[in-house]
Design an enzyme around this catalytic site. Sequence first.
Site, short mmCIF file in Angstrom:
data_model
loop_
_atom_site.label_atom_id
_atom_site.label_comp_id
_atom_site.label_asym_id
_atom_site.label_seq_id
_atom_site.Cartn_x
_atom_site.Cartn_y
_atom_site.Cartn_z
N LEU A 104 41.40 -34.92 -42.85
CA LEU A 104 41.96 -33.77 -42.16
C LEU A 104 41.35 -32.55 -42.83
CD1 LEU A 104 45.82 -34.41 -41.80
CD2 LEU A 104 44.19 -34.08 -39.94
N ASP A 105 40.93 -31.58 -42.04
CA ASP A 105 40.39 -30.36 -42.61
C ASP A 105 41.43 -29.68 -43.49
OD1 ASP A 105 37.96 -30.58 -41.19
OD2 ASP A 105 38.92 -29.75 -39.42
N HIS A 106 40.97 -28.84 -44.40
CA HIS A 106 41.92 -28.17 -45.31
C HIS A 106 42.92 -27.30 -44.54
CE1 HIS A 106 39.27 -24.68 -44.90
NE2 HIS A 106 40.25 -23.97 -45.38
#
Length: 179
Positions: A43-45
């Site tokens: 998951l992206d930050h």
Amino acid sequence: MALIAFNKPFGVLCQFSPERTGPPRPTLADFIDFPGVYPAGRLDHDSEGLLLLTDDGPLQSRIADPRHKLPKTYLVQVEGEPDEAALQALRKGVTLKDGPTLPAKVERIDDPALWPRDPPIRVRKSIPDSWLRLTIREGRNRQVRRMTAAVGHPTLRLVRWQIGDWTLDGIAPGEWRAL
């Protein structure tokens, strides 16, 4: 075999080691003290929600590899109010710079009962926002964000709620549960 469901907060990197450059950012090591597990996907930050971690290579592959087309469901807060044409475009699949997406399952939903995000999303008084439940069977880089932008409704907040049969239900942000 270990399988962990983690509710990844906004701003946390999906890795155990810190970045070598730039300001320090929280990583999985700040939340999970369970040796030998690794993320099955990312998951992206700036995305939140369900991240599965396991010590089982074949299971990790089945969860993360797009060839297996495991459904991933997201709660997506978007700018504006998508009309039926925008929703239908997502259902048919949209063309991105790296090619067409597979069709998505999508519906408008009422505001979900989620935890507050820290920091909060940007709010513009002149532009409403709305929520979608969107399910994809791929896992391209920032795919959901790019899909909603392609139909004219940029993503403001993105929470992965479900992967296959595993859900985030009952797991608070920053907490994990062995499955």
